[in-house]
Write a protein that holds these residues in place. Structure first.
Motif, PDB file in Angstrom:
ATOM      1  N   LEU A 142       0.831  -1.198   0.000  1.00 66.14           N
ATOM      2  CA  LEU A 142       0.000   0.000   0.000  1.00 66.14           C
ATOM      3  C   LEU A 142       0.866   1.248   0.000  1.00 66.14           C
ATOM      4  CD1 LEU A 142      -2.757  -1.054   2.583  1.00 66.14           C
ATOM      5  CD2 LEU A 142      -2.786  -1.261   0.089  1.00 66.14           C
ATOM      6  N   GLN A 143       1.971   1.212   0.748  1.00 66.97           N
ATOM      7  CA  GLN A 143       2.892   2.347   0.749  1.00 66.97           C
ATOM      8  C   GLN A 143       3.550   2.516  -0.617  1.00 66.97           C
ATOM      9  OE1 GLN A 143       5.479   1.292   4.064  1.00 66.97           O
ATOM     10  NE2 GLN A 143       4.415   2.751   5.385  1.00 66.97           N
ATOM     11  N   ASP A 144       3.925   1.401  -1.236  1.00 69.83           N
ATOM     12  CA  ASP A 144       4.535   1.476  -2.564  1.00 69.83           C
ATOM     13  C   ASP A 144       3.565   2.052  -3.592  1.00 69.83           C
ATOM     14  OD1 ASP A 144       6.923   0.285  -1.660  1.00 69.83           O
ATOM     15  OD2 ASP A 144       6.090  -1.719  -1.908  1.00 69.83           O
ATOM     16  N   PHE A 145       2.328   1.599  -3.562  1.00 64.51           N
ATOM     17  CA  PHE A 145       1.324   2.116  -4.497  1.00 64.51           C
ATOM     18  C   PHE A 145       1.070   3.602  -4.247  1.00 64.51           C
ATOM     19  CE2 PHE A 145      -0.632  -2.393  -4.211  1.00 64.51           C
ATOM     20  CZ  PHE A 145       0.293  -2.869  -5.123  1.00 64.51           C
ATOM     21  N   ASP A 146       1.014   3.976  -2.982  1.00 59.34           N
ATOM     22  CA  ASP A 146       0.773   5.378  -2.636  1.00 59.34           C
ATOM     23  C   ASP A 146       1.930   6.254  -3.101  1.00 59.34           C
ATOM     24  OD1 ASP A 146      -0.866   7.398  -1.133  1.00 59.34           O
ATOM     25  OD2 ASP A 146       0.983   7.555   0.049  1.00 59.34           O
ATOM     26  N   LEU A 147       3.153   5.755  -2.965  1.00 58.35           N
ATOM     27  CA  LEU A 147       4.317   6.507  -3.424  1.00 58.35           C
ATOM     28  C   LEU A 147       4.257   6.727  -4.929  1.00 58.35           C
ATOM     29  CD1 LEU A 147       7.101   7.772  -2.894  1.00 58.35           C
ATOM     30  CD2 LEU A 147       8.094   5.495  -3.155  1.00 58.35           C
ATOM     31  N   ALA A 148       3.878   5.684  -5.673  1.00 57.19           N
ATOM     32  CA  ALA A 148       3.763   5.808  -7.127  1.00 57.19           C
ATOM     33  C   ALA A 148       2.721   6.859  -7.495  1.00 57.19           C
ATOM     34  CB  ALA A 148       3.389   4.457  -7.732  1.00 57.19           C
ATOM     35  N   ASP A 149       1.576   6.840  -6.817  1.00 55.39           N
ATOM     36  CA  ASP A 149       0.533   7.831  -7.085  1.00 55.39           C
ATOM     37  C   ASP A 149       1.013   9.249  -6.797  1.00 55.39           C
ATOM     38  OD1 ASP A 149      -1.448   6.285  -8.120  1.00 55.39           O
ATOM     39  OD2 ASP A 149      -2.564   6.034  -6.258  1.00 55.39           O
ATOM     40  N   LYS A 150       1.730   9.409  -5.693  1.00 53.35           N
ATOM     41  CA  LYS A 150       2.230  10.741  -5.332  1.00 53.35           C
ATOM     42  C   LYS A 150       3.212  11.252  -6.382  1.00 53.35           C
ATOM     43  CE  LYS A 150       1.685  10.480  -0.303  1.00 53.35           C
ATOM     44  NZ  LYS A 150       2.381  10.372   0.998  1.00 53.35           N
ATOM     45  N   MET A 151       4.082  10.378  -6.858  1.00 53.52           N
ATOM     46  CA  MET A 151       5.046  10.786  -7.869  1.00 53.52           C
ATOM     47  C   MET A 151       4.358  11.267  -9.139  1.00 53.52           C
ATOM     48  SD  MET A 151       8.096  10.628  -6.778  1.00 53.52           S
ATOM     49  CE  MET A 151       9.053   9.963  -5.424  1.00 53.52           C
ATOM     50  N   VAL A 152       3.296  10.560  -9.519  1.00 55.04           N
ATOM     51  CA  VAL A 152       2.557  10.953 -10.721  1.00 55.04           C
ATOM     52  C   VAL A 152       1.843  12.284 -10.502  1.00 55.04           C
ATOM     53  CG1 VAL A 152       0.642  10.339 -12.250  1.00 55.04           C
ATOM     54  CG2 VAL A 152       2.269   8.576 -11.512  1.00 55.04           C
ATOM     55  N   ARG A 153       1.237  12.448  -9.320  1.00 51.73           N
ATOM     56  CA  ARG A 153       0.471  13.680  -9.049  1.00 51.73           C
ATOM     57  C   ARG A 153       1.347  14.918  -9.023  1.00 51.73           C
ATOM     58  NH1 ARG A 153      -2.328  10.487  -5.163  1.00 51.73           N
ATOM     59  NH2 ARG A 153      -1.129  11.464  -3.485  1.00 51.73           N
ATOM     60  N   ILE A 154       2.563  14.807  -8.503  1.00 50.46           N
ATOM     61  CA  ILE A 154       3.411  15.997  -8.400  1.00 50.46           C
ATOM     62  C   ILE A 154       4.259  16.212  -9.643  1.00 50.46           C
ATOM     63  CG2 ILE A 154       3.530  15.765  -5.891  1.00 50.46           C
ATOM     64  CD1 ILE A 154       6.303  14.641  -6.155  1.00 50.46           C
ATOM     65  N   GLY A 155       4.144  15.318 -10.615  1.00 48.10           N
ATOM     66  CA  GLY A 155       4.892  15.477 -11.855  1.00 48.10           C
ATOM     67  C   GLY A 155       6.372  15.242 -11.704  1.00 48.10           C
ATOM     68  N   ALA A 156       6.738  14.233 -10.919  1.00 49.25           N
ATOM     69  CA  ALA A 156       8.152  13.902 -10.734  1.00 49.25           C
ATOM     70  C   ALA A 156       8.771  13.472 -12.067  1.00 49.25           C
ATOM     71  CB  ALA A 156       8.288  12.779  -9.708  1.00 49.25           C
ATOM     72  N   PRO A 157      10.088  13.614 -12.209  1.00 50.40           N
ATOM     73  CA  PRO A 157      10.739  13.183 -13.456  1.00 50.40           C
ATOM     74  C   PRO A 157      10.567  11.694 -13.695  1.00 50.40           C
ATOM     75  CG  PRO A 157      12.195  14.594 -12.170  1.00 50.40           C
ATOM     76  CD  PRO A 157      11.024  14.268 -11.293  1.00 50.40           C
ATOM     77  N   GLU A 158      10.662  11.309 -14.942  1.00 49.28           N
ATOM     78  CA  GLU A 158      10.505   9.907 -15.332  1.00 49.28           C
ATOM     79  C   GLU A 158      11.455   8.994 -14.563  1.00 49.28           C
ATOM     80  OE1 GLU A 158      11.126   7.178 -19.368  1.00 49.28           O
ATOM     81  OE2 GLU A 158      11.589   9.323 -19.357  1.00 49.28           O
ATOM     82  N   GLN A 159      12.647   9.492 -14.241  1.00 51.26           N
ATOM     83  CA  GLN A 159      13.652   8.699 -13.542  1.00 51.26           C
ATOM     84  C   GLN A 159      13.140   8.161 -12.211  1.00 51.26           C
ATOM     85  OE1 GLN A 159      17.201  10.929 -12.688  1.00 51.26           O
ATOM     86  NE2 GLN A 159      18.019   9.392 -11.281  1.00 51.26           N
ATOM     87  N   ALA A 160      12.196   8.874 -11.581  1.00 55.98           N
ATOM     88  CA  ALA A 160      11.677   8.449 -10.275  1.00 55.98           C
ATOM     89  C   ALA A 160      11.025   7.074 -10.337  1.00 55.98           C
ATOM     90  CB  ALA A 160      10.679   9.474  -9.746  1.00 55.98           C
ATOM     91  N   ALA A 161      10.621   6.649 -11.533  1.00 57.77           N
ATOM     92  CA  ALA A 161       9.984   5.337 -11.680  1.00 57.77           C
ATOM     93  C   ALA A 161      10.933   4.225 -11.253  1.00 57.77           C
ATOM     94  CB  ALA A 161       9.538   5.124 -13.125  1.00 57.77           C
ATOM     95  N   TRP A 162      12.235   4.424 -11.435  1.00 59.62           N
ATOM     96  CA  TRP A 162      13.199   3.411 -11.002  1.00 59.62           C
ATOM     97  C   TRP A 162      13.211   3.268  -9.486  1.00 59.62           C
ATOM     98  CZ3 TRP A 162      14.841  -0.016 -14.242  1.00 59.62           C
ATOM     99  CH2 TRP A 162      14.999   0.296 -15.588  1.00 59.62           C
ATOM    100  N   GLY A 163      13.020   4.381  -8.779  1.00 62.51           N
ATOM    101  CA  GLY A 163      12.955   4.321  -7.321  1.00 62.51           C
ATOM    102  C   GLY A 163      11.721   3.584  -6.842  1.00 62.51           C
TER     103      GLY A 163
END
Length: 262
Positions: free
Chosen positions: A215-236
């Motif tokens: 649930l934390q991992d999914f939430d982190l992914a959603d947050k990254m998408v919402r704030i417009g993080a760089p594509e590189q963040a997907a590796w994290g």
């Protein structure tokens, strides 16, 4: 084994902070586009693919005449994966492709040797070790899909309190596992990993924690998408999901081996 189980992918819950500003304000010549869910899926798939390939090599070596070398690779992989996760956790740049793929290679080496050692010594209704490993894989995928449904339906919400409690429990489990390892090293006794009733309860608790970590991992992914993080963040994000998946798989496989003894 789980290298600080699940905590490394969640520590601080501040990975989004470096990307909190609008993309246009981060760097005048930023070349990366914003992250998407497809990026997370793709990077996670690549990471898991490397883990599987590395695990197959390690498993084959463990089952062949190259057992001494395989044992070194297994322990080396465990230590290497732990070090890589620590480096990534304390790095100022979230989402390193190099570190994520390096972790995948190390973790795969550990996973193959671990699977061979745990499953190879047991049979389930006359079936071979492959059957036990297959059941563990199916169980891991089932839990992953189930927690994704839980997250999408909002049945359990990821709040700051949820994160604090879960992280505290994970660190507690890590400390207990380390204490058990030291006890085994000096006395040969392993109450949390020996197939006893206590070890089964401990294993089930670890499975629950690993499942909730999704649930934390999914939430982190959603947050990254919402704030417009760089594509590189997907590796994290992929690294965090891989850590949780490996932890869950090892705990399920270990539990299955306990039950096969009975």
């Amino acid at each position: 084994m789980k290298n600080l189980p699940g905590a490394e992918s969640q520590a601080g819950y501040g990975y989004e902070q470096p990307y909190a500003a609008p993309v246009a304000q981060q760097a005048p010549a930023q070349s990366q586009r914003p992250i998407t869910i497809d990026d997370v899926v793709t990077k996670t798939g690549i990471t898991l693919g490397v883990i599987v390939l590395s695990a197959i090599v390690s498993y084959w070596m463990s089952a062949s005449a190259m057992q001494p070398t395989a044992a070194l690779l297994t322990w080396g992989g465990a230590i290497g994966a732990f070090i890589v996760v620590l480096i990534h956790s304390f790095s100022s740049s979230f989402g390193s492709k190099t570190l994520t793929l390096l972790y995948a290679v190390f973790e795969g080496l550990f996973l193959g040797g671990f699977s061979s050692a745990v499953a190879g010594a047991f049979t389930v209704g006359g079936a071979d070790a492959g059957s036990l490993i297959g059941q563990a894989v199916i169980g891991t995928v089932g839990v992953f899909v189930g927690m994704l449904v839980v997250y999408r339906t909002g049945a359990i919400r990821v709040t700051s309190r949820f994160n604090r409690i879960l992280t505290g429990c994970i660190f507690g489990v890590a400390i207990m596992a380390l204490g058990n390892l030291l006890l085994f090293a000096f006395t040969g006794d392993s109450p949390l990993r020996g197939g006893s009733t206590l070890s089964i309860v401990f294993g089930l608790f670890c499975v629950v924690l690993a499942a909730l970590s999704f649930l934390q991992d999914f939430d982190l992914a959603d947050k990254m998408v919402r704030i417009g993080a760089p594509e590189q963040a997907a590796w994290g994000v992929a690294l965090g999901l891989a850590v949780t998946l490996v932890w869950l798989y090892t705990e399920i496989l270990r539990l299955l081996s306990y039950f096969s003894e009975r």
